[in-house]
Design an enzyme around this catalytic site. Structure first.
Site, PDB file in Angstrom:
ATOM      1  N   THR A   1      -9.505   6.324  15.835  1.00 30.36           N
ATOM      2  CA  THR A   1      -8.062   6.201  15.625  1.00 30.36           C
ATOM      3  C   THR A   1      -7.623   6.977  14.375  1.00 30.36           C
ATOM      4  OG1 THR A   1      -8.546   4.043  14.649  1.00 30.36           O
ATOM      5  CG2 THR A   1      -7.658   4.063  16.874  1.00 30.36           C
TER       6      THR A   1
ATOM      7  N   GLU B   1       0.809  -1.223   0.000  1.00 32.56           N
ATOM      8  CA  GLU B   1       0.000   0.000   0.000  1.00 32.56           C
ATOM      9  C   GLU B   1       0.840   1.270   0.000  1.00 32.56           C
ATOM     10  OE1 GLU B   1      -2.805  -0.223   3.260  1.00 32.56           O
ATOM     11  OE2 GLU B   1      -3.992  -1.725   2.198  1.00 32.56           O
TER      12      GLU B   1
ATOM     13  N   ASN C   1     -13.583   6.459  12.554  1.00 31.49           N
ATOM     14  CA  ASN C   1     -14.950   6.165  12.974  1.00 31.49           C
ATOM     15  C   ASN C   1     -15.017   5.795  14.449  1.00 31.49           C
ATOM     16  OD1 ASN C   1     -13.559   3.732  11.538  1.00 31.49           O
ATOM     17  ND2 ASN C   1     -14.932   2.836  13.044  1.00 31.49           N
TER      18      ASN C   1
ATOM     19  N   CYS D   1      -8.050 -12.781   6.646  1.00 32.86           N
ATOM     20  CA  CYS D   1      -6.901 -13.172   5.818  1.00 32.86           C
ATOM     21  C   CYS D   1      -7.311 -14.118   4.690  1.00 32.86           C
ATOM     22  CB  CYS D   1      -5.833 -13.843   6.662  1.00 32.86           C
ATOM     23  SG  CYS D   1      -5.028 -12.715   7.813  1.00 32.86           S
ATOM     24  N   HIS D   2      -8.160 -15.087   5.004  1.00 31.05           N
ATOM     25  CA  HIS D   2      -8.512 -16.089   3.985  1.00 31.05           C
ATOM     26  C   HIS D   2      -9.735 -15.695   3.167  1.00 31.05           C
ATOM     27  CE1 HIS D   2      -5.500 -19.104   5.026  1.00 31.05           C
ATOM     28  NE2 HIS D   2      -5.701 -18.773   6.288  1.00 31.05           N
TER      29      HIS D   2
ATOM     30  N   ASN E   1     -10.732   6.183   0.031  1.00 31.19           N
ATOM     31  CA  ASN E   1     -10.125   5.615   1.221  1.00 31.19           C
ATOM     32  C   ASN E   1      -8.676   6.073   1.366  1.00 31.19           C
ATOM     33  OD1 ASN E   1      -9.257   3.499   3.247  1.00 31.19           O
ATOM     34  ND2 ASN E   1     -11.437   3.108   3.109  1.00 31.19           N
TER      35      ASN E   1
ATOM     36  N   ASP F   1     -19.298   3.650  10.288  1.00 29.68           N
ATOM     37  CA  ASP F   1     -17.890   3.429   9.982  1.00 29.68           C
ATOM     38  C   ASP F   1     -17.353   4.518   9.049  1.00 29.68           C
ATOM     39  OD1 ASP F   1     -15.410   2.261   9.914  1.00 29.68           O
ATOM     40  OD2 ASP F   1     -15.976   0.614   8.587  1.00 29.68           O
TER      41      ASP F   1
ATOM     42  N   MET G   1       0.600 -16.809   8.969  1.00 31.89           N
ATOM     43  CA  MET G   1      -0.460 -17.648   9.514  1.00 31.89           C
ATOM     44  C   MET G   1      -0.303 -17.691  11.027  1.00 31.89           C
ATOM     45  SD  MET G   1      -3.105 -19.631   9.357  1.00 31.89           S
ATOM     46  CE  MET G   1      -3.826 -20.733  10.575  1.00 31.89           C
TER      47      MET G   1
ATOM     48  N   GLY H   1      -7.234   0.241  15.336  1.00 28.98           N
ATOM     49  CA  GLY H   1      -7.916  -0.455  16.423  1.00 28.98           C
ATOM     50  C   GLY H   1      -9.243   0.219  16.760  1.00 28.98           C
TER      51      GLY H   1
HETATM   52  C1  HEC Z   1      -3.265 -13.007   9.727  1.00 31.68           C
HETATM   53  C2  HEC Z   1      -3.697 -13.717   8.565  1.00 31.68           C
HETATM   54  C3  HEC Z   1      -4.282 -15.111   8.761  1.00 31.68           C
HETATM   55  C4  HEC Z   1      -5.314 -15.507   9.580  1.00 31.68           C
HETATM   56  C5  HEC Z   1      -6.131 -14.648  10.529  1.00 31.68           C
HETATM   57  C6  HEC Z   1      -5.507 -16.902   9.337  1.00 31.68           C
HETATM   58  N1  HEC Z   1      -4.615 -17.341   8.411  1.00 31.68           N
HETATM   59 FE1  HEC Z   1      -4.438 -19.238   7.743  1.00 31.68          FE
HETATM   60  N2  HEC Z   1      -2.837 -18.682   6.596  1.00 31.68           N
HETATM   61  C7  HEC Z   1      -2.364 -17.402   6.476  1.00 31.68           C
HETATM   62  C8  HEC Z   1      -1.243 -17.398   5.552  1.00 31.68           C
HETATM   63  C9  HEC Z   1      -0.437 -16.181   5.131  1.00 31.68           C
HETATM   64  C10 HEC Z   1      -1.073 -18.721   5.136  1.00 31.68           C
HETATM   65  C11 HEC Z   1      -0.020 -19.245   4.167  1.00 31.68           C
HETATM   66  C12 HEC Z   1       1.223 -19.483   4.929  1.00 31.68           C
HETATM   67  C13 HEC Z   1       2.315 -19.994   4.058  1.00 31.68           C
HETATM   68  O1  HEC Z   1       2.278 -19.793   2.850  1.00 31.68           O
HETATM   69  O2  HEC Z   1       3.215 -20.605   4.631  1.00 31.68           O
HETATM   70  C14 HEC Z   1      -2.091 -19.509   5.807  1.00 31.68           C
HETATM   71  C15 HEC Z   1      -2.241 -20.879   5.671  1.00 31.68           C
HETATM   72  C16 HEC Z   1      -3.290 -21.606   6.199  1.00 31.68           C
HETATM   73  C17 HEC Z   1      -3.513 -23.000   5.955  1.00 31.68           C
HETATM   74  C18 HEC Z   1      -2.637 -23.883   5.088  1.00 31.68           C
HETATM   75  C19 HEC Z   1      -3.053 -23.726   3.671  1.00 31.68           C
HETATM   76  C20 HEC Z   1      -2.101 -24.420   2.709  1.00 31.68           C
HETATM   77  O3  HEC Z   1      -2.573 -24.939   1.699  1.00 31.68           O
HETATM   78  O4  HEC Z   1      -0.890 -24.361   2.961  1.00 31.68           O
HETATM   79  C21 HEC Z   1      -4.651 -23.351   6.616  1.00 31.68           C
HETATM   80  C22 HEC Z   1      -5.306 -24.707   6.655  1.00 31.68           C
HETATM   81  C23 HEC Z   1      -5.118 -22.170   7.297  1.00 31.68           C
HETATM   82  N3  HEC Z   1      -4.272 -21.132   7.018  1.00 31.68           N
HETATM   83  C24 HEC Z   1      -6.260 -22.117   8.072  1.00 31.68           C
HETATM   84  C25 HEC Z   1      -6.665 -20.996   8.779  1.00 31.68           C
HETATM   85  C26 HEC Z   1      -7.825 -20.964   9.625  1.00 31.68           C
HETATM   86  C27 HEC Z   1      -8.801 -22.111   9.816  1.00 31.68           C
HETATM   87  C28 HEC Z   1      -7.879 -19.720  10.172  1.00 31.68           C
HETATM   88  C29 HEC Z   1      -8.860 -19.203  11.197  1.00 31.68           C
HETATM   89  C30 HEC Z   1      -8.993 -19.993  12.390  1.00 31.68           C
HETATM   90  C31 HEC Z   1      -6.751 -18.965   9.645  1.00 31.68           C
HETATM   91  N4  HEC Z   1      -6.048 -19.791   8.818  1.00 31.68           N
HETATM   92  C32 HEC Z   1      -6.477 -17.654   9.960  1.00 31.68           C
HETATM   93  C33 HEC Z   1      -2.837 -16.275   7.109  1.00 31.68           C
HETATM   94  C34 HEC Z   1      -3.857 -16.276   8.034  1.00 31.68           C
END
Ligand code: HEC
Length: 706
Positions: free
Chosen positions: A263, A87, A283, A626-627, A415, A328, A666, A199
């Site tokens: 914030t 960004e 907000n 994230c996902h 934004n 918001d 993750m 926050g």
């Molecule tokens: C802060 C961001 C973030 C959050 C919140 C998050 N993840 Fe992730 N997750 C990631 C990232 C980035 C990767 C890929 C990591 C890597 O490439 O090594 C990942 C990878 C994964 C994977 C493996 C996927 C693969 O094919 O390798 C799983 C399963 C997963 N997450 C499940 C979850 C679940 C269920 C939650 C909620 C309980 C969650 N994640 C919350 C960022 C997040």
């Protein structure tokens, strides 16, 4: 909702964006006359996030211009492995670019060669692993006197030696164990550096902190909303603000969450002429103002611009754009300081296009509102009353009589992506977004989100909803001079130059140069991946260059249905690109946008139907930021779990949650009970199985198209 970390997956909430539109911008003349082009913007270097202190994102360079822009080409590029959403606007000082990545890693890159000189990793995962649970974005670095400053998501402000990347000092700007985070670019102001935080959506009480740039010693702190009666005593700005709040808004609950917000996570402008700082306040939270401040009150200084004395941090004036903010809405966009001729008089003004869809021109000496008009679709107010400075709101917008779909929605008409101002054309170039958000009190239905009694959903109702525009806005006449319609919504910030050009990167992966006077497209470059950052321009050995970061993402991940531009996690490299006249480089090929979901499944994996609904709720709270919302991860900083073989089997799914790979983003969820993990797994599997064509040979006809 904003684009900063929610800091803890247990309490994370998700924001939404919706879309709607209302006709053409109002054409209400607020005055006549032309803009005055004082020494606005930058020349040889681009030392601040918005170019100069005035945040105009204007370069006075004209070597690249309307006549020769067709000869612009890629001079260098550098891949940035491990990065996701980018960004920041690259700073440029003496031919070196300084910018931050998604987790505030700081890079120093020789612009013309693209050579990495040094990088600095704040290693948040090591120092404050509790802060790895949010959406990792960072909007850039600041520079002054051989020092580079950047704030990491855990609120540490890092001062680095610009020549070597060595740490000079680190200051902690947020207390540990709180839900604050930091994603904004600091600003330097005459030997001092200032940073705010995020926050606010979790009710954290906003503030900004100023430090001595040489030593890191804290100089002052200004809170944007009042605290407890004891805290406010003797502080006129807080005592005055407290009169506009009801209830016990300052109390923090067991989760460490308060009830105020406000914030300052993005826009801050230093005005050396008046020695003032303008801060853009966010907000309130909870969003439902009847919960936050029951029975009334404007809730100062939420959704306001506040002017502070740069030396002392004391309150000078404020202008509140949304009294009793409830959607918001936030004033966190960039604020441009300029001098405009209005009704025959030169006026020192501050201009902002906040998320609420109006364009405001304030007198920056007094905070007086000079004019405000709609830049696009805005259905919440008829107009802003210039006599009182207050909006003339339509009935029903406060969801007092049930569901209301407001335009602009939570992501706003504008934004964090900076708008720019060219004093020659007298126009402001706004990266405009058209979308709305449905608000309702009560229980959420599937596909909706609930937060503090407020249910929200993104909607696009008309053909132009869910799309963006580049709008050239006349701030004196308060009307659009030209508009360039775009297919995508979530695009990058703009750069204006004295060469008569406006540069912008867009979500479809193109960098475009427009004629600043007409909007005509004069040059385009395919960057291979969506862009949300803004370009900068500068010279090296007399030649002019333009640089920008390529890395789609940001809040797109939580709003992916509207912002899905087909960029899959990890499929395209993140980069910094530099353009110059005669540049001949080309980028290696990478996959183009792809809207299909390649879900995997194994019919042998059984799931319990009763687990799916609770799994959806847990996913929404802890994983979606994230996902991706509703399992759609397009544009997100994490893989689509429907496509993941790891997410297919309960054992490997659970192992990832227990072990987390913090460095790559993750988080570790080792505190989750086994049944919650099972429920999330069931929801993910059910989502994959719901898609047509799962397990069928992958062929375009059978892809599940989002
Ligand atoms: C802060 C961001 C973030 C959050 C919140 C998050 N993840 Fe992730 N997750 C990631 C990232 C980035 C990767 C890929 C990591 C890597 O490439 O090594 C990942 C990878 C994964 C994977 C493996 C996927 C693969 O094919 O390798 C799983 C399963 C997963 N997450 C499940 C979850 C679940 C269920 C939650 C909620 C309980 C969650 N994640 C919350 C960022 C997040």
């Amino acid at each position: 909702m904003t684009y900063h970390s929610t800091t803890n997956p247990r309490t994370a909430l998700v924001a939404l964006a919706l879309l709607v539109c209302l006709g053409s911008p109002a054409a209400h003349a607020a005055g006549n006359g032309t803009a005055i082009g004082a020494a606005i913007g930058t020349a040889a270097d681009w030392p601040a996030p918005g170019g100069a202190a005035d945040e105009s994102s204007f370069s006075r360079l004209d070597r690249i211009n309307r006549d020769n822009v067709g000869k612009l080409g890629l001079v260098s590029y550098l891949d940035l492995p491990g990065e996701a959403s980018l960004e920041a606007t690259p700073l440029a000082v003496n031919g070196v670019l300084y910018f931050t990545g998604s987790t505030a890693k700081v890079y120093a890159v020789e612009a013309v060669s693209g050579k990495l000189l040094w990088q600095y990793d704040p290693e948040v995962w090591k120092h404050n692993p509790d802060k790895v649970g949010g959406m990792n974005v960072n909007r850039g670095a600041a520079y002054e006197d051989g020092r580079v400053f950047a704030a990491s998501i855990d609120g540490r402000l890092h001062a680095l030696d610009a020549a070597t990347g060595k740490v000079l000092w680190i200051a902690d700007t947020i207390a540990r164990g709180t839900r604050y985070s930091s994603t904004g670019a600091p600003r330097t102001f005459g030997g001092r550096v200032i940073i705010g935080n995020g926050g606010g959506d979790l009710g954290m009480r906003g503030y900004v902190t100023a430090f001595d740039a040489a030593t890191g010693k804290q100089l002052w702190r200004f809170y944007t909303v009042p605290g407890s009666p004891e805290d406010n005593r003797g502080n006129p700005a807080m005592e005055r603000a407290a009169k506009t709040w009801r209830g016990e808004y300052w109390k923090v609950d067991a989760m460490g969450i308060g009830g105020s917000g406000g914030t300052v996570w993005n826009g801050m402008t230093w005005d050396p002429e008046l020695d003032q700082l303008y801060i853009g306040v966010g907000n309130g939270a909870p969003y439902d103002v009847e919960v936050r401040s029951p029975g009334g009150g404007d809730n100062l200084y939420l959704a306001s611009i506040v002017a502070l004395d740069a030396d002392t941090g004391e309150y000078v004036w404020h202008y509140q754009m949304n009294p009793r903010e409830a959607w918001d809405y936030k004033c966190t966009a960039n604020m441009i300081a300029a001098t405009l001729e209005i009704d025959g008089n030169p006026r020192k003004v501050l201009m902002q296009a906040p998320t609420n869809g109006f364009f405001y021109v304030l007198d920056r000496e007094t905070g007086e509102l000079l004019s405000a008009e709609k830049v696009g679709k805005a259905n919440w107010a008829e107009r802003i009353d210039l006599a009182t400075g207050r909006p003339v709101e339509y009935p029903g917008i406060r969801y007092e009589s049930g569901e209301f779909t407001i335009f602009p929605g939570t992501t706003g008409a504008h934004n964090f992506q900076p708008m720019s101002y060219n004093p020659d054309t007298g126009l402001v170039y706004i990266p405009y977004m058209q979308m709305g958000t449905m608000f309702r009190r009560g229980e959420a239905r599937p596909g909706e989100f609930a937060f503090a009694g407020m249910v929200m959903k993104n909607v696009a109702l008309e053909p132009e909803d869910g799309k963006g525009k580049l709008i050239a806005w006349d701030p004196v006449k308060q009307e659009a001079r030209w508009q360039h319609q775009q297919d995508t919504l979530w695009n990058g910030g703009t750069l204006a130059t004295a060469g008569g050009l406006v540069f912008q990167g867009t979500a479809d992966g193109y960098v475009t140069a427009h004629d600043a006077a007409t909007g005509e497209v004069l040059w385009r470059f395919n960057a291979g991946l969506g862009i949300i950052g803004a370009p900068s321009s500068y010279t090296v050995d007399g030649a002019q260059y333009v640089s920008l970061l390529v890395g789609y993402g940001g809040s797109a991940s939580v709003m992916s249905d509207l912002m899905d531009a087909g960029w899959k996690y990890g499929a395209q490299p993140r980069r910094v690109l530099t353009f110059g006249l005669g540049g001949k480089q080309s980028l290696p090929p990478s996959p183009g946008p792809d809207m299909a979901v390649y879900a995997v499944d194994d019919p042998a994996v059984s799931i319990a139907v009763d687990d799916i609904a609770p799994g959806r709720t847990h996913y929404a709270l802890m994983c979606s930021m994230c996902h991706g919302m509703n399992l759609n991860s397009a544009g997100s900083p994490a893989p689509d779990l429907r496509e993941s073989r790891v997410a297919l089997y309960p054992e490997s799914f659970s192992a990832v949650l227990r072990n987390g790979v913090l460095q790559r983003g993750m988080p570790r969820f080792d505190y989750l009970p086994e049944d919650v993990v099972r429920q999330i797994h069931a929801y993910v599997r059910a989502g994959a199985r719901d898609l047509p064509g799962v397990n069928a040979p992958v062929d375009s006809a059978e892809r599940a198209v989002r």
